[in-house]
Design a protein around this motif. Structure first.
Motif, mmCIF file in Angstrom:
data_model
loop_
_atom_site.group_PDB
_atom_site.id
_atom_site.type_symbol
_atom_site.label_atom_id
_atom_site.label_comp_id
_atom_site.label_asym_id
_atom_site.label_seq_id
_atom_site.Cartn_x
_atom_site.Cartn_y
_atom_site.Cartn_z
ATOM 1 N N GLU A 42 0.536 -1.042 -0.535
ATOM 2 C CA GLU A 42 -0.226 -0.297 -0.568
ATOM 3 C C GLU A 42 0.534 1.376 0.395
ATOM 4 N N ALA A 43 1.667 1.302 0.436
ATOM 5 C CA ALA A 43 2.850 1.986 0.336
ATOM 6 C C ALA A 43 3.849 2.388 -1.247
ATOM 7 N N VAL A 44 3.248 1.816 -1.930
ATOM 8 C CA VAL A 44 4.067 1.858 -3.009
ATOM 9 C C VAL A 44 3.176 2.567 -4.114
ATOM 10 N N ALA A 45 3.920 4.098 -4.481
ATOM 11 C CA ALA A 45 3.156 4.690 -5.459
ATOM 12 C C ALA A 45 3.346 4.312 -6.072
ATOM 13 N N ASP A 46 1.978 4.752 -8.014
ATOM 14 C CA ASP A 46 1.908 4.772 -8.933
ATOM 15 C C ASP A 46 2.600 5.879 -9.406
ATOM 16 N N ALA A 47 3.818 5.097 -10.857
ATOM 17 C CA ALA A 47 4.935 6.846 -11.769
ATOM 18 C C ALA A 47 3.115 7.467 -12.187
ATOM 19 N N VAL A 48 3.842 8.998 -11.854
ATOM 20 C CA VAL A 48 3.127 9.760 -12.420
ATOM 21 C C VAL A 48 3.316 10.047 -14.040
ATOM 22 N N PRO A 49 2.766 9.801 -14.943
ATOM 23 C CA PRO A 49 2.446 10.111 -16.310
ATOM 24 C C PRO A 49 3.329 11.841 -16.559
ATOM 25 N N ARG A 50 3.182 12.263 -17.167
ATOM 26 C CA ARG A 50 3.666 13.432 -17.728
ATOM 27 C C ARG A 50 4.518 13.127 -18.898
ATOM 28 N N PRO A 51 4.790 14.193 -20.025
ATOM 29 C CA PRO A 51 4.666 14.665 -21.164
ATOM 30 C C PRO A 51 6.186 14.612 -21.676
ATOM 31 N N ASP A 52 7.168 13.625 -20.386
ATOM 32 C CA ASP A 52 8.535 14.130 -21.089
ATOM 33 C C ASP A 52 9.235 13.987 -22.698
ATOM 34 N N PRO A 53 9.871 14.553 -22.516
ATOM 35 C CA PRO A 53 10.351 14.860 -24.046
ATOM 36 C C PRO A 53 11.201 13.063 -24.671
ATOM 37 N N ILE A 54 11.609 12.644 -25.886
ATOM 38 C CA ILE A 54 12.345 11.187 -25.999
ATOM 39 C C ILE A 54 14.019 11.948 -26.523
ATOM 40 N N PRO A 66 11.304 8.310 -21.868
ATOM 41 C CA PRO A 66 10.784 7.484 -20.952
ATOM 42 C C PRO A 66 9.485 7.381 -21.242
ATOM 43 N N SER A 67 9.459 6.105 -21.004
ATOM 44 C CA SER A 67 7.090 6.065 -21.562
ATOM 45 C C SER A 67 6.521 5.644 -20.491
ATOM 46 N N TYR A 68 5.031 5.396 -20.358
ATOM 47 C CA TYR A 68 4.143 5.122 -19.161
ATOM 48 C C TYR A 68 3.972 3.917 -20.023
ATOM 49 N N ALA A 69 3.302 2.668 -19.113
ATOM 50 C CA ALA A 69 2.607 2.005 -18.853
ATOM 51 C C ALA A 69 1.337 1.261 -17.697
ATOM 52 N N THR A 70 0.687 0.412 -17.803
ATOM 53 C CA THR A 70 0.162 0.605 -16.264
ATOM 54 C C THR A 70 0.433 -1.013 -16.703
ATOM 55 N N VAL A 71 0.708 -1.977 -15.444
ATOM 56 C CA VAL A 71 0.916 -3.313 -15.856
ATOM 57 C C VAL A 71 -0.047 -3.942 -14.848
ATOM 58 N N ASN A 123 -0.791 -8.047 -13.134
ATOM 59 C CA ASN A 123 -0.173 -9.391 -12.649
ATOM 60 C C ASN A 123 -1.510 -10.174 -12.908
ATOM 61 N N THR A 124 -1.967 -10.616 -14.078
ATOM 62 C CA THR A 124 -3.216 -11.600 -14.503
ATOM 63 C C THR A 124 -3.493 -12.701 -13.751
ATOM 64 N N TRP A 125 -2.360 -12.541 -12.713
ATOM 65 C CA TRP A 125 -2.889 -13.974 -11.870
ATOM 66 C C TRP A 125 -4.088 -13.130 -10.473
ATOM 67 N N ASN A 126 -3.398 -12.111 -10.147
ATOM 68 C CA ASN A 126 -4.645 -11.621 -8.943
ATOM 69 C C ASN A 126 -4.936 -9.920 -9.172
ATOM 70 N N GLY A 127 -5.164 -10.336 -10.949
ATOM 71 C CA GLY A 127 -5.792 -9.032 -11.215
ATOM 72 C C GLY A 127 -4.843 -7.237 -10.599
ATOM 73 N N ARG A 128 -3.992 -7.408 -10.219
ATOM 74 C CA ARG A 128 -3.397 -6.280 -9.314
ATOM 75 C C ARG A 128 -2.572 -6.066 -10.458
ATOM 76 N N GLN A 129 -2.227 -4.170 -10.374
ATOM 77 C CA GLN A 129 -2.637 -3.160 -11.440
ATOM 78 C C GLN A 129 -1.020 -1.709 -10.894
ATOM 79 N N ILE A 130 -0.874 -1.760 -11.724
ATOM 80 C CA ILE A 130 0.513 -0.930 -11.078
ATOM 81 C C ILE A 130 1.126 0.568 -12.134
ATOM 82 N N VAL A 131 1.213 1.741 -11.782
ATOM 83 C CA VAL A 131 1.617 2.273 -13.527
ATOM 84 C C VAL A 131 2.897 2.382 -13.367
ATOM 85 N N VAL A 132 3.801 2.502 -13.811
ATOM 86 C CA VAL A 132 5.396 1.915 -14.186
ATOM 87 C C VAL A 132 6.092 3.387 -15.303
ATOM 88 N N ARG A 133 7.095 4.124 -14.578
ATOM 89 C CA ARG A 133 7.928 4.961 -15.874
ATOM 90 C C ARG A 133 8.903 4.076 -16.367
#
Length: 264
Positions: free
Chosen positions: A43-55, A119-124, A126-136
């Motif tokens: 519960e202490a792990v926060a999602d990454a916050v998507p932002r329009p960083d240049p590539i 950088p890119s941002y994605a929602t990952v 876990n198809t075994w338990n349905g848990r999700q996280i947004v990562v950078r």
């Protein structure tokens, strides 16, 4: 068995229990890698916050070769969706630089991917338990042919598979408007560095004040509308030339910031 032999056996058993996370432990994603000593609350792990960083060029060389295998970076992250196996990496890489020069922090929601632009941002999911996280995504890997993505230890904890080492996931990128693709550009054309874009003006101003104390170049906050949302960009510059821009970028990166090239 003598008392001395029994005592030695018990001592070895205790050491094995204490340091059970070894290169042969199935929980470890990389040889010699492992989890931190202290447990992490999901519960202490926060999602990454998507932002329009240049590539930028950093981390996006294409094609690139690892152990004789050639890989290609995608032109865009938009619309990417793929199922595969996720692994995680932890203490072995904590504090080291990622492919684009950022510092890997095992407590943040980040990831490594072979082909998505950095950088890119994605929602990952876990198809075994349905848990999700947004990562950078700010690193390259995994280079095991049967794995799709390497997640930070924190992301693995959030998804509930840190004790296993791998799991099946769905990776879906998040589309952002206003991203400048500067992979084919030279730094000499640019006179600004962007440190981020924030919905909260106070956050932007706090960052501006902190950075202004560390550099001689101007630091400003400018509003911009991105995808119907008003953001506040924190920028450093203008600077005199490309050489000064590179020196300034190296300085900021050495102090933990993630500056990107930006047009006026």
């Amino acid at each position: 068995m003598t008392r001395r032999g029994l005592a030695l056996l018990l001592a070895l058993s205790a050491i094995t229990a204490l340091y059970g996370c070894s290169s042969s432990d199935p929980k470890v994603a990389w040889e010699g890698d492992g989890a931190p000593i202290a447990d992490l609350d999901p519960e202490a792990v926060a999602d990454a916050v998507p932002r329009p960083d240049p590539i930028l060029r950093a981390g996006n060389t294409s094609p690139y070769s690892i152990d004789g295998v050639e890989y290609h970076v995608l032109d865009s992250a938009e619309g990417y969706s793929e199922k595969g196996i996720a692994s995680w990496y932890g203490t072995k890489f904590h504090g080291n630089k990622t492919a684009n020069g950022e510092v890997y922090d095992l407590y943040l929601a980040t990831a490594a991917h072979r082909s998505l632009p950095i950088p890119s941002y994605a929602t990952v999911t876990n198809t075994w338990n349905g848990r999700q996280i947004v990562v950078r995504i700010n690193d390259r890997g995994p280079f095991h042919p049967d794995r799709l993505i390497d997640l930070s230890y924190a992301a693995a904890v959030k998804l509930g598979f840190a004790d296993k080492g791998t799991t099946d996931v769905l990776v879906e990128t998040i589309t952002l408007a206003g991203i400048d693709d500067l992979r084919d550009s030279e730094t000499g054309e640019y006179r600004y560095l962007q440190l981020g874009a924030f919905a909260n003006p106070a956050t932007a101003n706090n960052l501006r004040e902190a950075v202004a104390e560390q550099v001689s170049a101007p630091v400003s906050v400018t509003p911009v509308d991105v995808g119907g949302q008003r953001l506040n960009r924190v920028r450093v510059g203008p600077v005199a030339d490309g050489a000064q821009l590179r020196r300034l970028r190296d300085l900021l990166m050495s102090r933990g910031y993630s500056p990107g090239l930006a047009l006026p």
